[in-house]
Design an enzyme around this catalytic site. Structure first.
Site, short mmCIF file in Angstrom:
data_model
loop_
_atom_site.label_atom_id
_atom_site.label_comp_id
_atom_site.label_asym_id
_atom_site.label_seq_id
_atom_site.Cartn_x
_atom_site.Cartn_y
_atom_site.Cartn_z
N SER A 92 0.83 -1.20 0.00
CA SER A 92 0.00 0.00 0.00
C SER A 92 0.87 1.25 0.00
O SER A 92 1.99 1.23 0.52
CB SER A 92 -0.90 0.00 1.25
OG SER A 92 -1.50 1.25 1.46
N TYR A 99 -1.30 0.38 10.02
CA TYR A 99 -1.49 -0.35 8.77
C TYR A 99 -0.28 -0.17 7.86
O TYR A 99 0.27 -1.14 7.31
CB TYR A 99 -2.75 0.14 8.09
CG TYR A 99 -3.03 -0.47 6.73
CD1 TYR A 99 -3.57 -1.75 6.62
CD2 TYR A 99 -2.80 0.26 5.56
CE1 TYR A 99 -3.84 -2.29 5.37
CE2 TYR A 99 -3.08 -0.28 4.32
CZ TYR A 99 -3.60 -1.55 4.23
OH TYR A 99 -3.88 -2.09 3.00
N LYS A 151 2.46 -3.05 6.60
CA LYS A 151 2.76 -3.30 5.20
C LYS A 151 4.26 -3.11 4.92
O LYS A 151 4.86 -3.87 4.15
CB LYS A 151 1.94 -2.36 4.31
CG LYS A 151 0.45 -2.69 4.26
CD LYS A 151 0.19 -4.00 3.55
CE LYS A 151 -1.29 -4.23 3.33
NZ LYS A 151 -1.57 -5.51 2.62
#
Length: 327
Positions: free
Chosen positions: A128, A152, A156
């Site tokens: 991402s 998040y 990642k």
């Protein structure tokens, strides 16, 4: 070619499975087996009788599951499974367990089998643009440093490093794709902090009200679901030596503001659709979005043949053609 999709019950996973079953081939080889896995049993797409297509419900973070998924040695693995940004930020333990520990379990299972018999699959990992954090340059180049400012994004980024290390060691052929925010996502709203980018278009298109939690000036990086699937398919077609040790990359996308989204909505759908949007500021979402990148110079991916939309009118039309038309 045996292909495994982990996270196959999600929107991207389902679309990818349908695309592969329709094409009947991947990475310049016939597709012989398509294995779909997720925490709920993923639907299996219609396919030619020569293609074996199976779905299984499993939790990648549970002991032995990753080993079972790679036991028949799929040559190509898509790892799409993750909880989304807003949920990962709200639930620290769950985010790291699913987004990081699950990936580590998969890579370890591949590594153990590689050490036993030389098994070396291609692993395409859905990363991402959240691996980057503010402050940003006007355009983020391919070599810009990773400084995530969300859990998040941190998860990642860790997974990217794990993938790159296994790639460097020859355990697998890794391809990490930093996907733009996917818009317009079909279906119902999810817990992604970026979900409003789709909501403010999808709901009005369907005659429903929507809430805009940020300012019209917010700028972001987008691609349609169709383009995301094209990215994933194209990544499998790359030669194994195309990326070298630097196997994670930024992807092309469309840089646009919320105001530009709404302008496209008015052009393509009409002014009445825009009137269905209510502006209700949300401090939490504003805080998360303010730490996300806005624009990229994805020269490496572009050179390798990855292509994205050039206008939000195109992105809206993709939704009308691919998702609204099939309802």
């Amino acid at each position: 070619m045996k292909t495994l999709i982990i996270g196959a019950a999600g929107m991207i996973g389902q679309k990818l499975a349908m695309r592969l079953a329709s094409d009947g081939q991947i990475a310049h080889e016939p597709l012989t087996e398509l294995m779909l896995a997720d925490v709920i049993a993923p639907p299996t797409p219609s396919a030619e009788s020569s293609l074996r297509c199976t779905g299984v419900a499993c939790d990648l973070t549970q002991a032995g599951v990753a080993e079972q998924l790679v036991s028949n040695e799929p040559a190509l693995i898509y790892h799409l499974a993750a909880i989304v940004s807003g949920e990962a930020e709200a639930d620290f333990d769950k985010g790291y367990r699913i987004n990081m520990d699950g990936t580590r379990a998969l890579l370890d299972a591949i590594r153990h089998r590689h050490n036993e018999n030389g098994y070396t699959p291609t692993v395409i990992f859905a990363s991402s643009i959240a691996v980057y954090g503010a402050p940003f340059p006007a355009l983020i180049d391919d070599d810009y440093h990773l400084t995530p400012l969300t859990s998040y994004g941190t998860q990642k980024a860790i997974c990217e490093l794990l993938l790159a290390d296994c790639n460097r060691r020859g355990i697998l052929h890794g391809v990490g794709l930093r996907l733009p925010t996917i818009c317009i996502r079909p279906g119902k709203p999810n817990k992604a902090a970026s979900g409003f980018f789709s909501n403010i278009l999808r709901e009005p298109i369907n005659g429903q009200p929507a809430v805009l939690p940020v300012d019209d000036s917010v700028r972001h990086w987008f691609a349609s679901p169709r383009t995301a699937i094209n990215f994933l398919v194209h990544a499998a077609n790359l030669p194994h030596d195309a990326l070298g040790n630097h196997c994670n990359m930024n992807l092309p996308g469309l840089c646009a503001t919320v105001a530009e989204q709404l302008d496209s909505l008015q052009r393509v759908i009409g002014a009445d659709a825009v009137k269905l949007i209510t502006r209700t500021p949300d401090a939490t979402i504003k805080s998360i979005v303010s730490n996300w990148p806005q624009a990229f110079n994805a020269q490496r991916a572009t050179t390798l043949g990855f292509v994205a939309e050039q206008s939000f009118d195109e992105i809206i039309q993709v939704y009308l053609d691919d998702d609204l038309a099939t309802r």
